[in-house]
Motif scaffolding. Structure first.
Motif, PDB file in Angstrom:
ATOM      1  N   LEU A  82     -56.610   6.779 -52.773  1.00 23.38           N
ATOM      2  CA  LEU A  82     -55.884   5.982 -53.053  1.00 23.38           C
ATOM      3  C   LEU A  82     -56.346   4.630 -52.987  1.00 23.38           C
ATOM      4  O   LEU A  82     -57.477   4.783 -52.395  1.00 23.38           O
ATOM      5  N   HIS A  83     -55.869   3.141 -53.378  1.00 24.99           N
ATOM      6  CA  HIS A  83     -56.446   2.062 -52.947  1.00 24.99           C
ATOM      7  C   HIS A  83     -55.723   1.335 -52.614  1.00 24.99           C
ATOM      8  O   HIS A  83     -54.374   1.693 -52.070  1.00 24.99           O
ATOM      9  N   TRP A  89     -60.591   1.642 -50.861  1.00 23.96           N
ATOM     10  CA  TRP A  89     -60.556   2.681 -50.540  1.00 23.96           C
ATOM     11  C   TRP A  89     -59.774   2.844 -49.956  1.00 23.96           C
ATOM     12  O   TRP A  89     -60.286   2.889 -48.927  1.00 23.96           O
ATOM     13  N   LEU A  90     -58.621   4.297 -50.013  1.00 22.61           N
ATOM     14  CA  LEU A  90     -58.092   4.944 -48.464  1.00 22.61           C
ATOM     15  C   LEU A  90     -59.239   6.376 -48.148  1.00 22.61           C
ATOM     16  O   LEU A  90     -59.095   6.594 -47.198  1.00 22.61           O
ATOM     17  N   ASP A  91     -59.776   6.469 -49.126  1.00 26.36           N
ATOM     18  CA  ASP A  91     -60.561   7.722 -48.747  1.00 26.36           C
ATOM     19  C   ASP A  91     -62.208   7.718 -47.704  1.00 26.36           C
ATOM     20  O   ASP A  91     -62.477   5.736 -48.729  1.00 26.36           O
ATOM     21  N   LYS A  92     -62.206   7.663 -46.880  1.00 25.61           N
ATOM     22  CA  LYS A  92     -63.609   7.454 -46.073  1.00 25.61           C
ATOM     23  C   LYS A  92     -65.087   7.491 -46.732  1.00 25.61           C
ATOM     24  O   LYS A  92     -65.971   6.754 -46.608  1.00 25.61           O
ATOM     25  N   ARG A  93     -65.177   8.008 -47.946  1.00 22.99           N
ATOM     26  CA  ARG A  93     -66.395   8.861 -48.833  1.00 22.99           C
ATOM     27  C   ARG A  93     -66.411   7.581 -49.666  1.00 22.99           C
ATOM     28  O   ARG A  93     -67.967   7.186 -49.883  1.00 22.99           O
ATOM     29  N   TYR A  94     -65.011   6.871 -49.545  1.00 23.38           N
ATOM     30  CA  TYR A  94     -65.675   5.703 -50.818  1.00 23.38           C
ATOM     31  C   TYR A  94     -65.840   4.036 -49.924  1.00 23.38           C
ATOM     32  O   TYR A  94     -66.436   3.293 -50.422  1.00 23.38           O
ATOM     33  N   LYS A 138     -66.347  -0.423 -42.791  1.00 24.17           N
ATOM     34  CA  LYS A 138     -66.167  -1.411 -43.794  1.00 24.17           C
ATOM     35  C   LYS A 138     -64.173  -1.987 -44.579  1.00 24.17           C
ATOM     36  O   LYS A 138     -63.578  -3.128 -44.865  1.00 24.17           O
ATOM     37  N   PHE A 139     -63.538  -0.914 -44.726  1.00 27.14           N
ATOM     38  CA  PHE A 139     -61.792  -1.177 -44.421  1.00 27.14           C
ATOM     39  C   PHE A 139     -61.361  -2.154 -43.601  1.00 27.14           C
ATOM     40  O   PHE A 139     -61.353  -2.607 -43.436  1.00 27.14           O
ATOM     41  N   TYR A 140     -62.009  -1.400 -42.018  1.00 27.33           N
ATOM     42  CA  TYR A 140     -61.212  -3.062 -41.328  1.00 27.33           C
ATOM     43  C   TYR A 140     -61.859  -4.375 -41.261  1.00 27.33           C
ATOM     44  O   TYR A 140     -61.482  -4.861 -40.803  1.00 27.33           O
ATOM     45  N   GLN A 141     -62.620  -4.342 -41.768  1.00 26.98           N
ATOM     46  CA  GLN A 141     -63.756  -5.447 -41.794  1.00 26.98           C
ATOM     47  C   GLN A 141     -63.342  -6.590 -43.521  1.00 26.98           C
ATOM     48  O   GLN A 141     -62.869  -7.462 -43.008  1.00 26.98           O
ATOM     49  N   MET A 158     -53.490   3.491 -38.903  1.00 26.78           N
ATOM     50  CA  MET A 158     -52.380   4.002 -39.673  1.00 26.78           C
ATOM     51  C   MET A 158     -52.797   5.160 -41.066  1.00 26.78           C
ATOM     52  O   MET A 158     -52.535   6.027 -41.081  1.00 26.78           O
ATOM     53  N   VAL A 159     -54.224   4.490 -42.025  1.00 22.72           N
ATOM     54  CA  VAL A 159     -54.573   5.004 -42.473  1.00 22.72           C
ATOM     55  C   VAL A 159     -55.931   6.146 -42.067  1.00 22.72           C
ATOM     56  O   VAL A 159     -55.786   6.764 -42.688  1.00 22.72           O
ATOM     57  N   HIS A 160     -56.327   5.270 -41.352  1.00 20.68           N
ATOM     58  CA  HIS A 160     -57.919   6.666 -40.921  1.00 20.68           C
ATOM     59  C   HIS A 160     -57.413   6.987 -39.395  1.00 20.68           C
ATOM     60  O   HIS A 160     -56.188   7.543 -39.084  1.00 20.68           O
ATOM     61  N   SER A 161     -57.299   6.285 -38.478  1.00 18.74           N
ATOM     62  CA  SER A 161     -57.142   7.197 -36.971  1.00 18.74           C
ATOM     63  C   SER A 161     -57.061   6.012 -36.089  1.00 18.74           C
ATOM     64  O   SER A 161     -58.532   5.216 -35.565  1.00 18.74           O
ATOM     65  N   GLN A 162     -56.879   6.643 -34.312  1.00 17.82           N
ATOM     66  CA  GLN A 162     -57.521   5.318 -33.126  1.00 17.82           C
ATOM     67  C   GLN A 162     -58.968   5.711 -33.219  1.00 17.82           C
ATOM     68  O   GLN A 162     -59.225   4.253 -33.487  1.00 17.82           O
ATOM     69  N   GLU A 163     -59.715   6.760 -33.510  1.00 23.22           N
ATOM     70  CA  GLU A 163     -61.565   7.119 -33.311  1.00 23.22           C
ATOM     71  C   GLU A 163     -62.000   6.194 -33.749  1.00 23.22           C
ATOM     72  O   GLU A 163     -63.057   5.102 -34.112  1.00 23.22           O
ATOM     73  N   ASP A 164     -61.278   5.938 -35.291  1.00 23.62           N
ATOM     74  CA  ASP A 164     -62.116   5.657 -36.157  1.00 23.62           C
ATOM     75  C   ASP A 164     -61.885   4.044 -36.676  1.00 23.62           C
ATOM     76  O   ASP A 164     -62.789   3.677 -36.074  1.00 23.62           O
ATOM     77  N   TYR A 165     -61.108   3.438 -35.893  1.00 19.29           N
ATOM     78  CA  TYR A 165     -60.821   2.287 -35.390  1.00 19.29           C
ATOM     79  C   TYR A 165     -62.038   2.066 -33.822  1.00 19.29           C
ATOM     80  O   TYR A 165     -62.403   1.136 -34.143  1.00 19.29           O
ATOM     81  N   GLU A 166     -61.422   2.584 -33.647  1.00 21.28           N
ATOM     82  CA  GLU A 166     -62.563   2.049 -32.276  1.00 21.28           C
ATOM     83  C   GLU A 166     -64.287   1.681 -32.414  1.00 21.28           C
ATOM     84  O   GLU A 166     -64.857   1.362 -31.727  1.00 21.28           O
ATOM     85  N   MET A 167     -64.575   2.861 -33.778  1.00 18.97           N
ATOM     86  CA  MET A 167     -65.546   2.999 -33.709  1.00 18.97           C
ATOM     87  C   MET A 167     -66.171   2.138 -35.184  1.00 18.97           C
ATOM     88  O   MET A 167     -67.735   1.500 -34.654  1.00 18.97           O
ATOM     89  N   ALA A 168     -64.628   1.771 -35.496  1.00 18.43           N
ATOM     90  CA  ALA A 168     -65.341   0.382 -36.260  1.00 18.43           C
ATOM     91  C   ALA A 168     -64.975  -0.970 -35.988  1.00 18.43           C
ATOM     92  O   ALA A 168     -66.347  -1.949 -35.874  1.00 18.43           O
TER      93      ALA A 168
END
Ligand SMILES: N[C@@H](Cc1ccc(O)cc1)C(=O)O
Length: 434
Positions: free
Chosen positions: A44-45, A244-249, A254-257, A309-319
């Protein structure tokens, strides 16, 4: 106390159009509603998120959401608001796409706890696959006139766009299939409401008409507005394409940005639509933001909520960490002390170039490396100017002169060099592993 769905959507600015009687239906009983998604990609996007958020609020209000994956309709292609005939997708691609989408939805809606209004996933390929053409046009086609179908915006606009090219019978019939889905879900799942984006109104009302004429049922429609941006460009797209919601894309960074960079006006709108924060929380955030808009606290909250919501707490922190390193005041020594995994993670989202270690061993002039080898400047002149203005840095340190010598001592963890051009552009040079 469960939330009132319509009131909730109203203050969030998520209602574009709604059929009379919808509110009464929802107040009367626990109601089943569906929204369809054609699996044109295996992710999904962010454009899809609006509809999913509607279903999320619907479920939180105690009603039962169905997500319909359009395995069959995806094979036809919805002509709504599209100015060109679509390509046909094959079964294998659609199946792969469905699986990707299913995994993402499971994070956003509750498909597995023991509640009575558990979310349901269906696929219209299951009931359309074996429906013979002859039976379909006898059972379904008879109830809907061509005049009615022609009067839909999606059809009229397309015919007006290019009368010579026209529209295939295949796409013209799309609304009948979506109409039949609604009938099928009405009869088999007691579904009474269909939701979607504003562009779906025509397709949804065809279903309402079919259900009324064929079985005398009364069902409802609710659409949400098309998401706009204050600068007039299209929501959910950057120069690099869809978000996109998929990390690979689209990496979580980038999503956070993407959310961090929205304008103040858009942030006020989006935080209502894309987060489940309460009215009170949002009002507080907005007033706090208004006191010091330059701190972008509203955008930060928006980006945080949606990324978690879409990724995770860890992904957010890394972003956040990545953003600080790339755009904040992280120092060169901070960068040097990071381990290899952290560096790898931080750099996922930025453009990368491979270089040979040998080319660094004797030292290479920065200008030769950046202009001639990897072309991140269009000319030596351009680079010289920017260096003079202090606009180029290597590993967070300003490049003093444009022919400064770069050698292996610049490699972070023996592998990477971070180059920054101006405020916003970061590049990663990575030693080619031989
Ligand atoms: N037509 C919708 C997807 C859809 C497909 C089948 C349905 O029954 C409902 C909706 C879209 O393109 O967004």
């Amino acid at each position: 106390m469960p939330i009132n769905f319509i009131e909730e959507l109203r203050w969030r600015g998520m209602i574009h159009n709604i059929t009379p009687g919808t509110e009464e239906q929802l107040e009367k009983e626990m109601t089943v509603a569906y929204m369809g998604i054609d699996p044109t990609a295996d992710s999904l996007h962010v454009g899809h998120l609006v509809g999913v958020m509607m279903l999320k609020h619907f479920q939180q209000a105690g009603h039962c959401p169905i997500v319909l994956i359009g395995g069959a309709t995806g094979m036809i292609g919805d002509p709504s608001m599209k100015s060109q005939e679509r390509n046909l997708l094959n079964e294998e691609t659609l199946r792969k796409n469905q699986n990707g989408i299913r995994i993402q939805l499971a994070k956003l809606l509750d498909f597995d706890s023991n509640i009575s209004n558990i979310a349901i996933l269906v696929n219209n390929y299951d009931w359309i696959r074996d429906y013979s053409f002859l039976n379909f046009i006898r059972d379904i086609g008879k109830y809907i006139t061509v005049n009615y179908m022609m009067s839909k915006d999606s059809v009229r606009k397309r015919l007006a766009a290019d009368a010579k090219v026209g529209m295939s019978f295949t796409e013209f019939s799309y609304q009948l299939f979506q109409g039949y889905d609604y009938l099928f879900l009405y009869e088999n799942y007691n579904c009474r409401l269909q939701m979607g984006g504003a562009d779906q109104w025509g397709n949804i009302t065809t279903g309402i008409e079919l259900i009324r004429k064929k079985v005398g049922g009364k069902v409802f429609a609710l659409t949400c507005p098309l998401i706009t941006k204050t600068d007039g460009s299209k929501f959910g797209k950057t120069e690099a394409g869809n978000i996109w919601l998929d990390k690979r894309y689209t990496s979580p960074y980038k999503f956070y940005q993407f959310w961090l960079n929205v304008s103040d006006i858009d942030a006020e709108k989006y935080i209502r639509i894309f987060t489940v924060l309460s009215k009170k929380e949002i009002e507080n955030l907005i007033s706090k933001h208004k006191l010091a808009p330059h701190l972008r606290s509203l955008q930060r909250s928006l980006a945080k909520e949606v990324t978690i919501m879409v990724h995770s707490q860890e992904d957010y922190e890394m972003a956040v960490k990545t953003s600080t390193i790339l755009f904040g005041n992280a120092t060169s020594s901070f960068l040097k002390q990071l381990d290899k995994d952290t560096l790898e993670n931080i750099f996922v989202g930025i453009p990368q170039f491979e270089i040979f270690k040998e080319s660094l061993s004797l030292g290479i002039k920065a200008v030769d490396l950046l202009v001639d080898n990897i072309h991140i400047f269009s000319s030596r002149g351009e680079m010289r100017k920017l260096v003079q203005n202090g606009g180029v840095s290597i590993n967070k340190e300003k490049l003093p002169i444009f022919d400064h010598l770069i050698d292996c001592s610049y490699l972070l963890r023996g592998r990477y060099i971070l180059v920054q051009k101006g405020k916003k552009n970061c590049f990663l040079l990575k030693v080619k592993s031989s």
